[in-house]
Design a protein around this motif. Structure first.
Motif, PDB file in Angstrom:
ATOM      1  N   VAL A 534       1.095  -1.211   0.042  1.00  0.00           N
ATOM      2  CA  VAL A 534       0.431   0.069   0.257  1.00  0.00           C
ATOM      3  C   VAL A 534       0.808   1.165   0.094  1.00  0.00           C
ATOM      4  O   VAL A 534       1.523   1.481   1.347  1.00  0.00           O
ATOM      5  N   TYR A 535       1.200   1.946  -0.928  1.00  0.00           N
ATOM      6  CA  TYR A 535       2.023   3.197  -0.924  1.00  0.00           C
ATOM      7  C   TYR A 535       0.748   4.521  -0.599  1.00  0.00           C
ATOM      8  O   TYR A 535       0.232   4.458  -0.528  1.00  0.00           O
ATOM      9  N   SER A 536       1.922   5.134   0.087  1.00  0.00           N
ATOM     10  CA  SER A 536       1.152   6.396   0.658  1.00  0.00           C
ATOM     11  C   SER A 536       2.307   7.294   0.769  1.00  0.00           C
ATOM     12  O   SER A 536       3.341   6.651   0.551  1.00  0.00           O
ATOM     13  N   GLU A 537       2.234   8.281   1.427  1.00  0.00           N
ATOM     14  CA  GLU A 537       3.075  10.252   1.339  1.00  0.00           C
ATOM     15  C   GLU A 537       3.718   9.863   2.490  1.00  0.00           C
ATOM     16  O   GLU A 537       4.778  10.215   3.595  1.00  0.00           O
ATOM     17  N   LEU A 538       2.443   8.687   4.307  1.00  0.00           N
ATOM     18  CA  LEU A 538       2.752   8.261   5.773  1.00  0.00           C
ATOM     19  C   LEU A 538       3.321   7.994   5.870  1.00  0.00           C
ATOM     20  O   LEU A 538       3.951   7.037   5.571  1.00  0.00           O
ATOM     21  N   ALA A 539       4.897   8.193   6.491  1.00  0.00           N
ATOM     22  CA  ALA A 539       5.874   8.066   6.872  1.00  0.00           C
ATOM     23  C   ALA A 539       5.477   7.029   8.641  1.00  0.00           C
ATOM     24  O   ALA A 539       6.155   6.259   8.446  1.00  0.00           O
ATOM     25  N   THR A 540       4.079   7.773   8.899  1.00  0.00           N
ATOM     26  CA  THR A 540       3.543   6.913  10.071  1.00  0.00           C
ATOM     27  C   THR A 540       2.291   7.115  10.417  1.00  0.00           C
ATOM     28  O   THR A 540       1.384   7.770   9.259  1.00  0.00           O
ATOM     29  N   GLY A 541       1.600   6.085  11.187  1.00  0.00           N
ATOM     30  CA  GLY A 541       0.219   5.949  10.850  1.00  0.00           C
ATOM     31  C   GLY A 541      -0.792   4.875   9.614  1.00  0.00           C
ATOM     32  O   GLY A 541       0.153   4.566   8.657  1.00  0.00           O
ATOM     33  N   VAL A 542      -1.353   5.105   9.339  1.00  0.00           N
ATOM     34  CA  VAL A 542      -2.144   4.078   8.010  1.00  0.00           C
ATOM     35  C   VAL A 542      -3.076   4.956   7.850  1.00  0.00           C
ATOM     36  O   VAL A 542      -3.835   6.475   7.921  1.00  0.00           O
ATOM     37  N   PRO A 543      -2.721   5.275   6.148  1.00  0.00           N
ATOM     38  CA  PRO A 543      -3.067   5.997   5.358  1.00  0.00           C
ATOM     39  C   PRO A 543      -5.059   6.159   5.404  1.00  0.00           C
ATOM     40  O   PRO A 543      -5.356   4.279   4.944  1.00  0.00           O
ATOM     41  N   ALA A 544      -5.974   7.296   5.305  1.00  0.00           N
ATOM     42  CA  ALA A 544      -7.132   6.551   4.905  1.00  0.00           C
ATOM     43  C   ALA A 544      -7.287   5.923   3.808  1.00  0.00           C
ATOM     44  O   ALA A 544      -8.764   5.339   3.532  1.00  0.00           O
ATOM     45  N   ILE A 545      -6.770   5.783   2.468  1.00  0.00           N
ATOM     46  CA  ILE A 545      -6.793   4.730   1.232  1.00  0.00           C
ATOM     47  C   ILE A 545      -7.055   3.366   2.150  1.00  0.00           C
ATOM     48  O   ILE A 545      -7.973   2.479   1.111  1.00  0.00           O
ATOM     49  N   PHE A 546      -6.503   2.732   3.456  1.00  0.00           N
ATOM     50  CA  PHE A 546      -6.997   1.656   3.713  1.00  0.00           C
ATOM     51  C   PHE A 546      -8.230   1.923   3.905  1.00  0.00           C
ATOM     52  O   PHE A 546      -8.558   0.294   3.383  1.00  0.00           O
ATOM     53  N   SER A 547      -9.008   2.462   4.172  1.00  0.00           N
ATOM     54  CA  SER A 547     -10.014   1.829   4.927  1.00  0.00           C
ATOM     55  C   SER A 547     -10.977   1.984   3.476  1.00  0.00           C
ATOM     56  O   SER A 547     -12.021   1.712   3.624  1.00  0.00           O
ATOM     57  N   HIS A 548     -10.447   2.685   2.890  1.00  0.00           N
ATOM     58  CA  HIS A 548     -11.408   3.302   1.804  1.00  0.00           C
ATOM     59  C   HIS A 548     -11.910   1.918   0.769  1.00  0.00           C
ATOM     60  O   HIS A 548     -12.366   1.553   0.197  1.00  0.00           O
ATOM     61  N   PHE A 549     -10.200   1.846   0.583  1.00  0.00           N
ATOM     62  CA  PHE A 549     -10.663   0.087  -0.069  1.00  0.00           C
ATOM     63  C   PHE A 549     -11.266  -1.061   0.814  1.00  0.00           C
ATOM     64  O   PHE A 549     -12.263  -1.675  -0.545  1.00  0.00           O
ATOM     65  N   VAL A 550     -11.274  -1.318   1.926  1.00  0.00           N
ATOM     66  CA  VAL A 550     -11.843  -1.903   2.523  1.00  0.00           C
ATOM     67  C   VAL A 550     -13.458  -1.818   3.069  1.00  0.00           C
ATOM     68  O   VAL A 550     -14.018  -3.148   2.996  1.00  0.00           O
ATOM     69  N   THR A 551     -13.325  -0.884   2.609  1.00  0.00           N
ATOM     70  CA  THR A 551     -15.193  -0.507   2.960  1.00  0.00           C
ATOM     71  C   THR A 551     -15.362  -0.672   1.716  1.00  0.00           C
ATOM     72  O   THR A 551     -16.761  -1.446   1.394  1.00  0.00           O
ATOM     73  N   ASN A 552     -15.094  -0.790   0.332  1.00  0.00           N
ATOM     74  CA  ASN A 552     -15.519  -0.961  -0.873  1.00  0.00           C
ATOM     75  C   ASN A 552     -15.672  -2.273  -1.028  1.00  0.00           C
ATOM     76  O   ASN A 552     -16.295  -2.837  -2.364  1.00  0.00           O
TER      77      ASN A 552
END
Length: 784
Positions: A534-552
């Motif tokens: 999962v590519y993200s610009e965040l170096a800490t935490g879980v990006p919102a893209i993850f929850s958006h993916f598993v929700t759909n």
């Protein structure tokens, strides 16, 4: 190791006084003549003709000529020789030079950076030349600058403006160099018309830019000999003119003639400084191209070759003009003795092309650095050499430069007007470099503020006089670099602003770790075989893209790795320090974090080893975490969003997994063979009518270690099985929009400017060399 793989920490160099080191620097000094000094050495083509124009035409006399030469001599001595050669070449960033290298150096020693990825958690790299223990405890000036965000923003704007001016040089240098070279045909018996000269210059310029995709490495061996022949020619002609026309010109070295010059010419003489400063155009290349050579090699080349040749040439031209005042408009070609005119004309044209080539390549390097530091849209970067880092080619920028250069050449058709623009661009870069060097003296070298202020005031006084004279010529062509720089700077700042706003949105909309832990190891969804990156610009935490993916789509891979590609303020990152690995959730979740670090001059190669290196790094982290818990910080057990980062710098080979490499050769039938295939068999395969397609596969196995912990063995086995099942890349396909409550200016910047740049630049998947067949994109809208 190939340079394109990202340079590691260089091996320990021999003693500076050793013969090996001296011979190496002499070879580099020879090579630097063709790369660094092509622009600076061709300045005699147009300096005097650009100086004695306008109202200074009323002062065509011997004393004015002597004063002009004295100004040129002391300008060459104080700025290129004293400032750059003796001082600025020591302000390198691990061997790299240039405006962005100074900014990177400052950001590493103080919290000046506004770039989001550089403010995240990080570990010190061995490439850091100055460690934290040597940094100042915290001077009042440093704390003041770090406290006020507007001042840090202003610093970034200054750096971007300086970089934009360098890009402006890439437009103006080919135009003035080629036009000045072909203008020699106007002093021959069969003079060409202005239209014919313009057509010839345009043909040469189109050919110059059309050849860029071949890379300068194919003609690199021609560069140094051309410049050497050119330097020998101008030195010999200058010496001949001194002896032949006016040996008294030697007295003009005295600064007394500068006083006489201004006493006679007054304000007209001050305005003429805009032409004198053309004698140092190309000086910035000495510092910008430092990464390709060494400081000692550049110092040797300038002090013992370039400086004497230029001084003698300018002195010889002055001696000739003092006796032939009517020849000022074509001073250089008119001063050439008749029998050697055509050979010198040919070599002058070639030298002008070499000088243009060097500054075009430098422009490509500046664009790449801006992109690496998050200040320029993603563009295609083609590396044309396996041995020289700076040899790159950017197609989009190349054709934009060509169009702009042709427009300048056709629009002005006059080297004087182009010289006004060129001088302003060059002096602005030199002026900004002095300011950044003063900050380096204070924050990096830890010298007193008084010493930095003395340096700044001394050179700013000299450069300020030249800059003010260049600004007076803004209406006569000087507006060109200002407009070009404003356009490029707006592109850079809009991209940086939009990127920062998008990052802040991700930062404030991270997935709650409590919510993630409440889902349990299965995350409340189906965990399918495979590895999900999962590519993200965040170096800490879980990006919102993850929850958006598993929700759909309530299914995810058994092993999840959140990847953050991060640019760090060093030129290069060693491959052994490339990956930083951490764990996000407890072990049964099989969720990891990977920060991939690149320097601003590193090359992200599509060599197919990224997945294998990542798996090896995670396996090493699992072993290290179990066997040596001191590597993990105490926060790793709380899982509150903070990450325990493990450096993989100690990995020489995979100690946790057994690596087997298999090569497949597919033709009509699939043939498997081991890695030990002979070179002859490979050659015969490719010379066959139906050439085989070579594919390399890496398989991992667990070592037979009976003492391995059961949980570690189970986790490593899950990792290997997930890798065998396949790797998928998950990225966000984002749309960035301004909020409805935003101001009109912000809506204009985000909805129009930033959106236009994002649609017309390369996609992040292409820029990161992600295989398209394994890519999954998740659409998201960012309201910033």
């Amino acid at each position: 190791m190939e340079p394109e793989s990202g340079i590691s920490t260089p091996p320990r160099s021999p003693s500076p006084l050793s013969w090996v080191n001296l011979s190496r620097n002499l070879i580099l000094a020879y090579q630097s003549l063709g790369v660094v000094y092509g622009d600076l050495s061709t300045s005699p083509l147009y300096v005097y003709s650009s100086t004695f124009i306008g109202k200074l035409q009323n002062h065509h006399n011997e004393e004015a000529i002597f004063g002009a030469f004295s100004l040129i001599f002391w300008t060459l001595t104080l700025i290129p020789l004293l400032k750059y050669v003796f001082i600025l070449l020591s302000a390198d960033d691990n061997g790299e030079g240039g405006t962005f290298a100074l900014y990177s150096l400052l950001c590493r020693h103080a919290k000046f950076s506004l770039l989001p990825n550089q403010q995240a958690a990080d570990e010190e790299l061995s490439a850091y030349k100055y460690g934290p223990s040597t940094q100042p405890v915290g001077s009042p000036l440093k704390r003041f600058l770090e406290k006020h965000k507007r001042l840090r923003t202003a610093l970034l704007v200054v750096v971007l403006f300086g970089a934009s001016m360098v890009i402006g040089d890439g437009v103006l240098t080919p135009a003035i160099s080629v036009l000045s070279a072909v203008s020699g045909l106007q002093v021959t018996e069969k003079k060409l018309t202005s239209g014919e000269l313009l057509l010839l210059a345009c043909v040469i310029l189109v050919g110059l830019f059309a050849l860029q995709h071949f890379g300068t490495h194919k003609v690199a061996f021609m560069f140094a000999p051309i410049v050497i022949i050119w330097l020998v020619s101008i030195f010999s002609i200058g010496l001949y003119n001194i002896i032949r026309w006016n040996p008294k010109i030697v007295h003009a070295i005295s600064p007394y003639y500068i006083i006489k010059f201004f006493r006679e010419t007054g304000r007209d003489g001050w305005i003429s400084l805009g032409g004198v400063l053309l004698s140092i155009t190309g000086t910035e290349a000495m510092f910008a191209d430092l990464g390709h050579f060494t400081a000692l090699s550049i110092r040797l080349a300038f002090a013992f070759v370039i400086y004497p040749c230029l001084v003698v040439q300018y002195m010889g031209q002055a001696a000739f003009l003092s006796r032939n005042l009517q020849s000022i408009p074509n001073s250089f070609y008119a001063s050439i003795p008749g029998p050697v005119f055509w050979p010198v004309f040919v070599i002058a044209t070639l030298a002008a092309i070499v000088g243009s080539q060097a500054v075009i390549t430098a422009t490509f390097s500046i664009i790449k650095q801006c992109h690496a530091l998050g200040c320029f849209p993603r563009v295609k970067v083609v590396h044309t050499s396996k041995h020289i880092y700076g040899q790159i080619y950017i197609p989009e920028i190349n054709w934009i430069l060509m169009i702009l250069t042709l427009a300048i050449t056709i629009g002005f058709q006059d080297t004087t007007l182009i010289g006004n623009a060129y001088g302003l661009a060059c002096m602005t870069v030199i002026f900004i470099t002095a300011f950044l060097t003063a900050l380096v003296i204070t924050f990096v070298w830890q010298k007193s503020v008084l010493l930095a202020a003395m340096f700044l005031l001394f050179f700013w006084f000299i450069e300020g006089v030249y800059l003010s004279a260049a600004l007076m010529k803004v209406p006569q062509g000087g507006w060109v670099p200002v407009v070009l720089s404003f356009i490029f700077m707006m592109i850079m700042y809009i991209w940086h602003y939009g990127t920062r706003k998008k990052y802040n949105f991700d930062l404030h909309n991270k997935v709650s770790l409590k919510w993630l832990l409440a889902l349990g190891p299965s995350l409340g969804i189906v965990r399918v075989p495979g590895v999900g990156l999962v590519y993200s610009e965040l170096a800490t935490g879980v990006p919102a893209i993850f929850s958006h993916f598993v929700t759909n789509l309530p299914a995810f891979h058994k092993v999840l790795v959140f990847v953050c590609v991060k640019s760090v303020p060093v030129p290069y990152v060693s491959p052994e320090e490339r990956f930083l690995i951490g764990r996000i959730c407890p072990r049964p979740y099989r969720m990891y974090r990977c920060i991939v670090r690149y320097g601003y001059k590193d090359i992200q190669r599509d060599d197919g080893d990224f997945e294998n290196q990542l798996i090896q790094s995670i396996a090493e982290f699992i072993q290290m975490e179990a066997g040596e818990p001191q590597y993990c910080s105490s926060e790793s057990s709380s899982y509150d969003g903070r990450m325990a980062v493990i450096s993989t710098r100690s990995i020489q080979s995979s100690s946790s997994l057994i690596v087997n490499e298999i090569e497949d050769f597919d033709a009509n039938n699939s043939i498997q063979s081991s890695k030990s295939l002979t070179l002859q068999s490979l050659q015969s395969a490719f010379e066959d009518e139906n050439p085989l397609i070579r594919r390399r596969h890496v398989r991992f196995q667990l070592p037979t270690n009976p003492g391995m912990d059961t949980f570690v063995r189970e986790e490593l086995m899950d990792l290997i099985q997930a890798k065998e099942a396949g790797v998928a890349y998950i990225m966000g396909h984002s749309y960035v929009k301004a909020r409805r409550t935003s101001s009109f200016l912000k809506k204009l910047v985000i909805d129009v400017g930033y959106s236009f740049l994002r649609k017309n630049c390369r996609g992040p998947a292409v820029a990161l060399n992600i295989p398209h067949i394994n890519l999954i994109e998740v659409g998201m809208i960012y309201y910033v």
